[in-house]
Design a protein around this motif. Structure first.
Motif, PDB file in Angstrom:
ATOM      1  N   PHE A   1      -8.741   5.908  10.750  1.00 17.59           N
ATOM      2  CA  PHE A   1      -7.585   5.645  11.602  1.00 17.59           C
ATOM      3  C   PHE A   1      -6.602   6.814  11.501  1.00 17.59           C
ATOM      4  O   PHE A   1      -6.609   7.561  10.517  1.00 17.59           O
ATOM      5  N   ILE A   2      -5.767   6.934  12.487  1.00 14.86           N
ATOM      6  CA  ILE A   2      -4.657   7.887  12.477  1.00 14.86           C
ATOM      7  C   ILE A   2      -3.360   7.081  12.474  1.00 14.86           C
ATOM      8  O   ILE A   2      -3.212   6.131  13.244  1.00 14.86           O
ATOM      9  N   CYS A   3      -2.440   7.453  11.604  1.00 13.77           N
ATOM     10  CA  CYS A   3      -1.145   6.778  11.565  1.00 13.77           C
ATOM     11  C   CYS A   3      -0.398   7.072  12.859  1.00 13.77           C
ATOM     12  O   CYS A   3      -0.055   8.217  13.145  1.00 13.77           O
ATOM     13  N   GLU A   4      -0.143   6.044  13.657  1.00 12.36           N
ATOM     14  CA  GLU A   4       0.501   6.223  14.960  1.00 12.36           C
ATOM     15  C   GLU A   4       2.022   6.291  14.851  1.00 12.36           C
ATOM     16  O   GLU A   4       2.706   6.429  15.866  1.00 12.36           O
ATOM     17  N   ILE A   5       2.541   6.199  13.637  1.00 10.96           N
ATOM     18  CA  ILE A   5       3.989   6.326  13.459  1.00 10.96           C
ATOM     19  C   ILE A   5       4.381   7.775  13.237  1.00 10.96           C
ATOM     20  O   ILE A   5       5.295   8.298  13.877  1.00 10.96           O
TER      21      ILE A   5
ATOM     22  N   ILE B   1      -6.680  11.393   8.355  1.00 10.71           N
ATOM     23  CA  ILE B   1      -7.558  10.243   8.575  1.00 10.71           C
ATOM     24  C   ILE B   1      -7.328   9.227   7.461  1.00 10.71           C
ATOM     25  O   ILE B   1      -7.366   9.548   6.278  1.00 10.71           O
ATOM     26  N   LEU B   2      -7.088   7.988   7.865  1.00  8.34           N
ATOM     27  CA  LEU B   2      -6.837   6.906   6.922  1.00  8.34           C
ATOM     28  C   LEU B   2      -7.979   5.898   6.957  1.00  8.34           C
ATOM     29  O   LEU B   2      -8.625   5.710   7.996  1.00  8.34           O
ATOM     30  N   TYR B   3      -8.212   5.241   5.817  1.00  6.86           N
ATOM     31  CA  TYR B   3      -9.243   4.210   5.717  1.00  6.86           C
ATOM     32  C   TYR B   3      -8.629   2.944   5.125  1.00  6.86           C
ATOM     33  O   TYR B   3      -7.777   3.023   4.239  1.00  6.86           O
ATOM     34  N   PRO B   4      -9.051   1.771   5.593  1.00  7.73           N
ATOM     35  CA  PRO B   4      -8.434   0.507   5.142  1.00  7.73           C
ATOM     36  C   PRO B   4      -8.629   0.207   3.662  1.00  7.73           C
ATOM     37  O   PRO B   4      -7.863  -0.558   3.089  1.00  7.73           O
ATOM     38  N   PHE B   5      -9.654   0.797   3.026  1.00  8.48           N
ATOM     39  CA  PHE B   5      -9.866   0.547   1.606  1.00  8.48           C
ATOM     40  C   PHE B   5      -8.942   1.396   0.726  1.00  8.48           C
ATOM     41  O   PHE B   5      -8.904   1.217  -0.488  1.00  8.48           O
ATOM     42  N   GLU B   6      -8.191   2.295   1.327  1.00 14.71           N
ATOM     43  CA  GLU B   6      -7.193   3.075   0.590  1.00 14.71           C
ATOM     44  C   GLU B   6      -5.905   2.243   0.536  1.00 14.71           C
ATOM     45  O   GLU B   6      -4.882   2.585   1.121  1.00 14.71           O
ATOM     46  N   ASP B   7      -5.990   1.136  -0.174  1.00 14.14           N
ATOM     47  CA  ASP B   7      -4.937   0.127  -0.088  1.00 14.14           C
ATOM     48  C   ASP B   7      -3.615   0.555  -0.722  1.00 14.14           C
ATOM     49  O   ASP B   7      -2.566  -0.009  -0.401  1.00 14.14           O
TER      50      ASP B   7
ATOM     51  N   SER C   1      -2.192   3.686  -0.574  1.00 16.32           N
ATOM     52  CA  SER C   1      -1.463   4.626   0.280  1.00 16.32           C
ATOM     53  C   SER C   1      -1.352   4.182   1.727  1.00 16.32           C
ATOM     54  O   SER C   1      -0.696   4.838   2.532  1.00 16.32           O
ATOM     55  N   THR C   2      -1.999   3.072   2.082  1.00 12.01           N
ATOM     56  CA  THR C   2      -1.974   2.633   3.479  1.00 12.01           C
ATOM     57  C   THR C   2      -1.470   1.199   3.594  1.00 12.01           C
ATOM     58  O   THR C   2      -1.438   0.443   2.619  1.00 12.01           O
ATOM     59  N   SER C   3      -1.111   0.829   4.816  1.00 13.53           N
ATOM     60  CA  SER C   3      -0.647  -0.529   5.106  1.00 13.53           C
ATOM     61  C   SER C   3      -1.142  -0.926   6.487  1.00 13.53           C
ATOM     62  O   SER C   3      -1.137  -0.096   7.411  1.00 13.53           O
ATOM     63  N   ARG C   4      -1.575  -2.176   6.634  1.00 19.47           N
ATOM     64  CA  ARG C   4      -2.117  -2.650   7.910  1.00 19.47           C
ATOM     65  C   ARG C   4      -1.115  -3.550   8.603  1.00 19.47           C
ATOM     66  O   ARG C   4      -0.371  -4.310   7.961  1.00 19.47           O
ATOM     67  N   CYS C   5      -1.128  -3.482   9.931  1.00 17.53           N
ATOM     68  CA  CYS C   5      -0.324  -4.409  10.726  1.00 17.53           C
ATOM     69  C   CYS C   5      -1.009  -5.769  10.700  1.00 17.53           C
ATOM     70  O   CYS C   5      -2.203  -5.879  11.006  1.00 17.53           O
ATOM     71  N   GLU C   6      -0.281  -6.807  10.351  1.00 14.93           N
ATOM     72  CA  GLU C   6      -0.866  -8.135  10.259  1.00 14.93           C
ATOM     73  C   GLU C   6      -1.228  -8.704  11.626  1.00 14.93           C
ATOM     74  O   GLU C   6      -2.074  -9.588  11.724  1.00 14.93           O
ATOM     75  N   SER C   7      -0.598  -8.182  12.678  1.00 13.32           N
ATOM     76  CA  SER C   7      -0.846  -8.718  14.020  1.00 13.32           C
ATOM     77  C   SER C   7      -2.080  -8.114  14.670  1.00 13.32           C
ATOM     78  O   SER C   7      -2.932  -8.828  15.196  1.00 13.32           O
ATOM     79  N   CYS C   8      -2.184  -6.768  14.633  1.00  8.39           N
ATOM     80  CA  CYS C   8      -3.270  -6.104  15.367  1.00  8.39           C
ATOM     81  C   CYS C   8      -4.264  -5.380  14.478  1.00  8.39           C
ATOM     82  O   CYS C   8      -5.312  -4.944  14.955  1.00  8.39           O
TER      83      CYS C   8
ATOM     84  N   ALA D   1      -3.848  -2.444  12.945  1.00  2.87           N
ATOM     85  CA  ALA D   1      -3.691  -0.988  12.925  1.00  2.87           C
ATOM     86  C   ALA D   1      -3.297  -0.524  11.527  1.00  2.87           C
ATOM     87  O   ALA D   1      -2.664  -1.250  10.768  1.00  2.87           O
ATOM     88  N   LEU D   2      -3.687   0.714  11.189  1.00  2.00           N
ATOM     89  CA  LEU D   2      -3.476   1.254   9.848  1.00  2.00           C
ATOM     90  C   LEU D   2      -2.430   2.362   9.883  1.00  2.00           C
ATOM     91  O   LEU D   2      -2.449   3.224  10.774  1.00  2.00           O
ATOM     92  N   PHE D   3      -1.539   2.355   8.878  1.00  2.00           N
ATOM     93  CA  PHE D   3      -0.464   3.352   8.793  1.00  2.00           C
ATOM     94  C   PHE D   3      -0.298   3.795   7.347  1.00  2.00           C
ATOM     95  O   PHE D   3      -0.788   3.146   6.419  1.00  2.00           O
ATOM     96  N   HIS D   4       0.421   4.914   7.168  1.00  2.00           N
ATOM     97  CA  HIS D   4       0.853   5.280   5.829  1.00  2.00           C
ATOM     98  C   HIS D   4       1.816   4.197   5.320  1.00  2.00           C
ATOM     99  O   HIS D   4       2.619   3.668   6.092  1.00  2.00           O
ATOM    100  N   SER D   5       1.744   3.896   4.040  1.00  2.00           N
ATOM    101  CA  SER D   5       2.624   2.872   3.477  1.00  2.00           C
ATOM    102  C   SER D   5       4.087   3.223   3.662  1.00  2.00           C
ATOM    103  O   SER D   5       4.906   2.384   4.033  1.00  2.00           O
TER     104      SER D   5
END
Length: 389
Positions: A310-314, A320-326, A328-335, A337-341
């Motif tokens: 994923f790419i942080c859209e903020i 490049i981000l991966y969801p298992f990099e818990d 350093s990353t944070s996921r949107c609970e609604s959709c 999407a993955l972002f930098h924490s």
């Protein structure tokens, strides 16, 4: 529900679980099971489908799938209640042992019935804190051999697992972890149990029967070791999605490393007594860490898996981000999407959610707009709630 990819019409009566041919309720059932012999009803950890569940009987394991997740939950609750109700109609103590039969075949049959009875009774109280009912509730009889106990008949020993009383022959002060005390109080001490309870607990020791999220989710807040384990299991679940969509040999390698505990990959809150023992001893986290190290190494080096990031859209910095990099990353609970924490902490609205709302508003705009409407009315329809993005 669907059973082994075949459609059946199931009917649950107070005594039986019956399966009929679709549209054939007036015919004899194709399958029939005594509901009081049901050992367990649980989510099917071997399937990704959230509407799949298992009904376990001594001789068969029914793998069923309902129409929806809600229907599956309703069926599971109904089956559990039905089994408990059916067993409550029987004798209070269902663990009576018989004297050894002279005939060997008859003896084997009695032992088989005894094991089924012990498993049925003890499984229903696996995560229930035991209460001592007093010898009068047992008519001053041993729950194992039915000998007289108490008063002048001999010392009565209480089993810490069931709360029942036993004679000194059926209770020799064996000790074991008590699942209910562990789940509700994080009591990691071993307590004295009867021979029957010890046999049962050894029998189910490696079976994933304890759902911490369902039984006591607050435990994660109070037990740091358990919180670490559930975080690692969530990380492993995210990695599973990558490796299982890669080459078959890679998925098989992951299965081999986790075998026979594949539920660790899928049901992150499901534990066996053996797993909880390893949490206490500090062994489960290192084991999961080794599997995670293998899986992450594959994702980073695989030409196929590494492209599913994923790419942080903020901040849009291109990393490049991966969801298992818990960490350093944070996921949107609604959709999802993955972002930098640190980007997500800024309380900026999720760009993907904003786009989705924009698309919904546009669709609504064109559907509601008539050629005779004024431009001002059209603009009011098109107004967004995220004005600062």
């Amino acid at each position: 529900p669907l059973c082994t990819q075949k459609a059946f019409h199931f009917v649950l009566s107070p005594s039986f679980l019956m399966a009929f041919r679709p549209g054939g309720l007036d015919e004899d059932p194709l399958l029939s099971y005594n509901i009081d012999m049901c050992l367990s009803v649980q989510t099917d950890v071997l399937d990704d489908c959230d509407s799949c569940f298992q009904v376990i009987f001594p001789q068969d394991v029914l793998r069923l799938r309902a129409e929806t997740r809600q229907r599956a939950q309703e069926w599971m609750e109904a089956l559990k209640c039905g089994a408990n109700a059916a067993r409550s109609l029987g004798p209070d103590l269902q663990v009576t042992l018989r004297n050894k039969a002279q005939d060997s075949s008859r003896g084997k049959e009695l032992r088989r019935i005894k094991r089924q009875s012990v498993t049925t009774s003890f499984l229903s109280i696996l995560t229930t804190l035991s209460l001592e009912r007093g010898l009068t509730a047992q008519s001053f009889k041993c729950a194992g051999c039915q000998r007289s106990i108490g008063l002048s008949s001999g010392k009565a020993k209480v089993c810490s697992y069931s709360g029942w009383y036993y004679c000194s022959t059926c209770h020799v002060d064996d000790t074991f972890l008590i699942p209910a005390r562990l789940v509700h109080n994080w009591d990691t001490l071993k307590h004295k149990v009867s021979k029957q309870a010890k046999e049962f607990l050894e029998y189910v020791y490696e079976e994933p029967l304890i759902d911490i999220q369902q039984e006591n989710p607050m435990l994660y807040r109070h037990v740091e070791a358990l919180a670490t384990v559930v975080r690692l299991r969530q990380q492993l679940k995210s990695l599973r999605a990558y490796l299982f969509s890669c080459r078959a040999a890679v998925a098989e390698d992951l299965r081999r490393r986790i075998f026979p505990r594949e539920y660790l990959l899928q049901q992150i809150h499901l534990y066996s007594l053996s797993d909880l023992q390893q949490v206490i001893e500090g062994k489960l986290s290192p084991f999961l860490g080794k599997v995670i190290k293998f899986a992450t190494s594959h994702v980073y080096s695989c030409s196929l898996c590494s492209q599913k990031g994923f790419i942080c859209e903020i901040c849009n910095n291109g990393e490049i981000l991966y969801p298992f990099e818990d960490i350093s990353t944070s996921r949107c609970e609604s959709c999802g999407a993955l972002f930098h924490s640190e980007c997500k902490v800024k309380s900026v609205p999720c760009p993907r959610c904003v786009r989705r709302e924009l698309q919904m508003k546009q669709k609504s705009f064109w559907q509601r707009l008539n050629m005779d409407d004024s431009l001002g009315e059209a603009c009011n329809v098109f107004e967004l709630s995220y004005q600062n993005t």
